[in-house]
Design a protein around this motif. Structure first.
Motif, PDB file in Angstrom:
ATOM      1  N   VAL A   1       0.868  -1.173   0.000  1.00 15.88           N
ATOM      2  CA  VAL A   1       0.000   0.000   0.000  1.00 15.88           C
ATOM      3  C   VAL A   1       0.907   1.225   0.000  1.00 15.88           C
ATOM      4  CG1 VAL A   1      -1.880   1.188   1.151  1.00 15.88           C
ATOM      5  CG2 VAL A   1      -1.709  -1.297   1.310  1.00 15.88           C
ATOM      6  N   ILE A   2       0.976   1.902  -1.133  1.00 19.14           N
ATOM      7  CA  ILE A   2       1.875   3.051  -1.302  1.00 19.14           C
ATOM      8  C   ILE A   2       1.044   4.272  -1.681  1.00 19.14           C
ATOM      9  CG2 ILE A   2       3.939   3.947  -2.430  1.00 19.14           C
ATOM     10  CD1 ILE A   2       4.470   1.350  -0.971  1.00 19.14           C
ATOM     11  N   LEU A   3       1.266   5.368  -0.990  1.00 18.06           N
ATOM     12  CA  LEU A   3       0.556   6.604  -1.305  1.00 18.06           C
ATOM     13  C   LEU A   3       1.047   7.177  -2.633  1.00 18.06           C
ATOM     14  CD1 LEU A   3       0.538   8.467   2.138  1.00 18.06           C
ATOM     15  CD2 LEU A   3      -1.141   6.860   1.230  1.00 18.06           C
ATOM     16  N   SER A   4       0.206   7.982  -3.243  1.00 19.63           N
ATOM     17  CA  SER A   4       0.610   8.676  -4.461  1.00 19.63           C
ATOM     18  C   SER A   4       1.579   9.799  -4.100  1.00 19.63           C
ATOM     19  CB  SER A   4      -0.611   9.265  -5.160  1.00 19.63           C
ATOM     20  OG  SER A   4      -1.169  10.317  -4.374  1.00 19.63           O
ATOM     21  N   ALA A   5       2.254  10.336  -5.093  1.00 18.27           N
ATOM     22  CA  ALA A   5       3.209  11.421  -4.864  1.00 18.27           C
ATOM     23  C   ALA A   5       2.520  12.621  -4.211  1.00 18.27           C
ATOM     24  CB  ALA A   5       3.873  11.825  -6.177  1.00 18.27           C
TER      25      ALA A   5
ATOM     26  N   GLY B   1       1.200   4.842  10.703  1.00 18.32           N
ATOM     27  CA  GLY B   1       2.092   3.868  10.098  1.00 18.32           C
ATOM     28  C   GLY B   1       2.532   4.213   8.697  1.00 18.32           C
ATOM     29  N   ILE B   2       2.345   5.461   8.287  1.00 18.62           N
ATOM     30  CA  ILE B   2       2.788   5.898   6.963  1.00 18.62           C
ATOM     31  C   ILE B   2       4.240   6.353   7.042  1.00 18.62           C
ATOM     32  CG2 ILE B   2       2.433   7.594   5.116  1.00 18.62           C
ATOM     33  CD1 ILE B   2      -0.521   7.685   5.974  1.00 18.62           C
ATOM     34  N   ALA B   3       5.098   5.797   6.198  1.00 20.19           N
ATOM     35  CA  ALA B   3       6.515   6.153   6.201  1.00 20.19           C
ATOM     36  C   ALA B   3       6.710   7.548   5.627  1.00 20.19           C
ATOM     37  CB  ALA B   3       7.318   5.133   5.394  1.00 20.19           C
TER      38      ALA B   3
ATOM     39  N   LEU C   1       9.791  -0.764   1.827  1.00 16.95           N
ATOM     40  CA  LEU C   1      10.316   0.142   2.856  1.00 16.95           C
ATOM     41  C   LEU C   1      10.753   1.449   2.209  1.00 16.95           C
ATOM     42  CD1 LEU C   1      12.358  -2.357   5.061  1.00 16.95           C
ATOM     43  CD2 LEU C   1      10.059  -1.465   5.440  1.00 16.95           C
ATOM     44  N   ILE C   2       9.764   2.178   1.724  1.00 22.18           N
ATOM     45  CA  ILE C   2      10.013   3.425   1.024  1.00 22.18           C
ATOM     46  C   ILE C   2       9.069   4.493   1.561  1.00 22.18           C
ATOM     47  CG2 ILE C   2      10.820   2.296  -1.083  1.00 22.18           C
ATOM     48  CD1 ILE C   2       8.048   2.704  -2.278  1.00 22.18           C
ATOM     49  N   VAL C   3       9.380   5.737   1.273  1.00 22.55           N
ATOM     50  CA  VAL C   3       8.506   6.840   1.678  1.00 22.55           C
ATOM     51  C   VAL C   3       7.127   6.655   1.040  1.00 22.55           C
ATOM     52  CG1 VAL C   3       8.106   9.320   1.465  1.00 22.55           C
ATOM     53  CG2 VAL C   3      10.387   8.469   2.035  1.00 22.55           C
ATOM     54  N   GLY C   4       6.093   6.832   1.850  1.00 22.28           N
ATOM     55  CA  GLY C   4       4.734   6.689   1.356  1.00 22.28           C
ATOM     56  C   GLY C   4       4.133   5.316   1.568  1.00 22.28           C
ATOM     57  N   SER C   5       4.955   4.354   2.007  1.00 20.28           N
ATOM     58  CA  SER C   5       4.411   3.023   2.281  1.00 20.28           C
ATOM     59  C   SER C   5       3.599   3.046   3.574  1.00 20.28           C
ATOM     60  CB  SER C   5       5.535   1.987   2.377  1.00 20.28           C
ATOM     61  OG  SER C   5       6.494   2.376   3.355  1.00 20.28           O
ATOM     62  N   ARG C   6       2.542   2.232   3.619  1.00 19.70           N
ATOM     63  CA  ARG C   6       1.659   2.183   4.787  1.00 19.70           C
ATOM     64  C   ARG C   6       1.849   0.860   5.517  1.00 19.70           C
ATOM     65  NH1 ARG C   6      -4.392   4.068   3.886  1.00 19.70           N
ATOM     66  NH2 ARG C   6      -4.215   3.873   6.153  1.00 19.70           N
ATOM     67  N   TRP C   7       2.136   0.963   6.817  1.00 18.32           N
ATOM     68  CA  TRP C   7       2.428  -0.224   7.619  1.00 18.32           C
ATOM     69  C   TRP C   7       1.457  -0.394   8.779  1.00 18.32           C
ATOM     70  CZ3 TRP C   7       5.610  -3.781   5.780  1.00 18.32           C
ATOM     71  CH2 TRP C   7       6.483  -3.397   4.751  1.00 18.32           C
TER      72      TRP C   7
ATOM     73  N   GLU D   1      -1.092  -1.994  11.028  1.00 17.76           N
ATOM     74  CA  GLU D   1      -1.290  -3.421  11.277  1.00 17.76           C
ATOM     75  C   GLU D   1      -2.585  -3.927  10.652  1.00 17.76           C
ATOM     76  OE1 GLU D   1      -0.194  -5.702  15.237  1.00 17.76           O
ATOM     77  OE2 GLU D   1      -2.335  -5.226  15.254  1.00 17.76           O
ATOM     78  N   SER D   2      -3.592  -3.069  10.552  1.00 22.79           N
ATOM     79  CA  SER D   2      -4.865  -3.494   9.982  1.00 22.79           C
ATOM     80  C   SER D   2      -4.769  -3.757   8.484  1.00 22.79           C
ATOM     81  CB  SER D   2      -5.941  -2.439  10.240  1.00 22.79           C
ATOM     82  OG  SER D   2      -5.665  -1.245   9.526  1.00 22.79           O
ATOM     83  N   LEU D   3      -3.707  -3.259   7.854  1.00 23.58           N
ATOM     84  CA  LEU D   3      -3.537  -3.439   6.408  1.00 23.58           C
ATOM     85  C   LEU D   3      -2.586  -4.583   6.069  1.00 23.58           C
ATOM     86  CD1 LEU D   3      -3.171   0.290   5.289  1.00 23.58           C
ATOM     87  CD2 LEU D   3      -5.204  -1.154   5.116  1.00 23.58           C
ATOM     88  N   VAL D   4      -1.499  -4.699   6.829  1.00 23.08           N
ATOM     89  CA  VAL D   4      -0.463  -5.681   6.475  1.00 23.08           C
ATOM     90  C   VAL D   4      -0.156  -6.658   7.598  1.00 23.08           C
ATOM     91  CG1 VAL D   4       0.609  -4.246   4.726  1.00 23.08           C
ATOM     92  CG2 VAL D   4       1.351  -4.033   7.081  1.00 23.08           C
ATOM     93  N   GLY D   5      -0.957  -6.628   8.661  1.00 29.45           N
ATOM     94  CA  GLY D   5      -0.726  -7.577   9.746  1.00 29.45           C
ATOM     95  C   GLY D   5       0.505  -7.237  10.567  1.00 29.45           C
ATOM     96  N   THR D   6       0.967  -8.200  11.311  1.00 31.76           N
ATOM     97  CA  THR D   6       2.094  -8.013  12.222  1.00 31.76           C
ATOM     98  C   THR D   6       3.334  -7.528  11.486  1.00 31.76           C
ATOM     99  OG1 THR D   6       1.235  -9.850  13.533  1.00 31.76           O
ATOM    100  CG2 THR D   6       3.499  -9.148  13.988  1.00 31.76           C
ATOM    101  N   ASN D   7       3.852  -6.378  11.890  1.00 32.24           N
ATOM    102  CA  ASN D   7       5.078  -5.824  11.328  1.00 32.24           C
ATOM    103  C   ASN D   7       5.642  -4.836  12.333  1.00 32.24           C
ATOM    104  OD1 ASN D   7       4.597  -2.783  10.241  1.00 32.24           O
ATOM    105  ND2 ASN D   7       2.687  -3.934  10.098  1.00 32.24           N
ATOM    106  N   GLY D   8       6.871  -4.406  12.118  1.00 33.36           N
ATOM    107  CA  GLY D   8       7.528  -3.559  13.104  1.00 33.36           C
ATOM    108  C   GLY D   8       6.783  -2.269  13.391  1.00 33.36           C
ATOM    109  N   ILE D   9       6.561  -1.453  12.377  1.00 28.07           N
ATOM    110  CA  ILE D   9       5.939  -0.145  12.576  1.00 28.07           C
ATOM    111  C   ILE D   9       4.503  -0.285  13.063  1.00 28.07           C
ATOM    112  CG2 ILE D   9       5.082   1.908  11.373  1.00 28.07           C
ATOM    113  CD1 ILE D   9       7.599   1.798   9.628  1.00 28.07           C
TER     114      ILE D   9
END
Length: 256
Positions: A54-58, A100-102, A119-125, A127-135
């Protein structure tokens, strides 16, 4: 097993892991299993399902960075310093907002594995979207986390080890997370703990800078360590001043 949204006991969680993560062993950290459980029960995710990036637009990235301009400016020095310390060893550093937005990403020059993992700017982490992860799990739990390899929810992320600490604003609310991620095949759990301590130290320094910047006219009193400071007469002054603000070991006293 019949899944319930209420609190579950160890036996229920063990059965849950057997049903949904049959190819994985039961993590020793209950935080991981609880996060797996949330990911399935509350968020409707499937560990074997397709994990879309899930990556945001510019334009969306620009808006979020503008909105968090002060936070990013204050955190920038800490993020840069951390990236210099761990970047040469092949680690990536991310700064997120409270969703959780980078907002900032410092990836090694040989970092294609990180970019491929999102792991780039604009990625969404979240937990409700990608499950268990660091951020995302750090923000959901409101505390430091280490997510090592197959402790991640989705199989796509199990090559990563992530060490995260929450960043709290002057009002005590979470404003984001600081993340160090490793794609190294030789990453060990012991090394994770060493990196996690550095991440937490940097996050606390960012919080202190944020706190001071939020009260430029105030007199800041600093206690020792992470405990509330013993301020003696200063503590009495805090009690007598209705606009005094405290966070951790920092107290902002309004000018007399």
């Amino acid at each position: 097993m019949s899944l319930q949204t209420s609190a579950t006991g160890p036996a229920d969680l063990k059965a849950f892991v057997g049903d949904y993560f049959a190819d994985r062993s039961l993590p020793s950290d209950g935080l991981i299993v609880q996060s797996w459980y949330r990911s399935v029960v509350e968020h409707g995710l499937k560990p074997a399902g397709r994990a879309n990036k899930v990556i945001l637009s510019a334009a969306e990235i620009h808006r979020h960075q503008e909105f968090h301009h002060d936070y990013m400016t204050i955190a920038g020095q800490g993020v840069s310093g951390l990236a210099k310390r761990v970047g040469q060893a092949g680690f990536a550093v991310l700064l997120s907002d409270e969703h959780g937005i980078a907002l900032d990403s410092r990836v090694p020059t040989t970092g294609s594995a990180y970019a491929d993992s999102g792991l780039i700017v604009g990625s969404r982490w979240d937990e409700s979207l990608v499950g268990t992860n660091g951020i995302g799990t750090c923000i959901a739990e409101g505390r430091r986390v280490i997510i090592h390899r197959n402790e991640h929810f989705h199989a796509r992320n199990t090559g990563m080890s992530c060490m995260d600490a929450p960043i709290f604003g002057p009002d005590g609310a979470i404003v984001g997370a600081l993340d160090v991620s490793s794609a190294r095949a030789d990453q060990t759990e012991g090394f994770n703990r060493l990196i996690a301590a550095t991440v937490a130290q940097t996050a606390r320094a960012i919080e202190a800078d944020f706190f001071r910047a939020s009260f430029p006219e105030a007199r800041i009193v600093v206690g020792d360590g992470d405990e509330q400071p013993c301020l003696g007469e200063e503590r009495q002054a805090v009690a007598l001043r209705p606009h005094a603000v405290e966070m951790g070991a920092l107290v902002a006293l309004p000018s007399l």
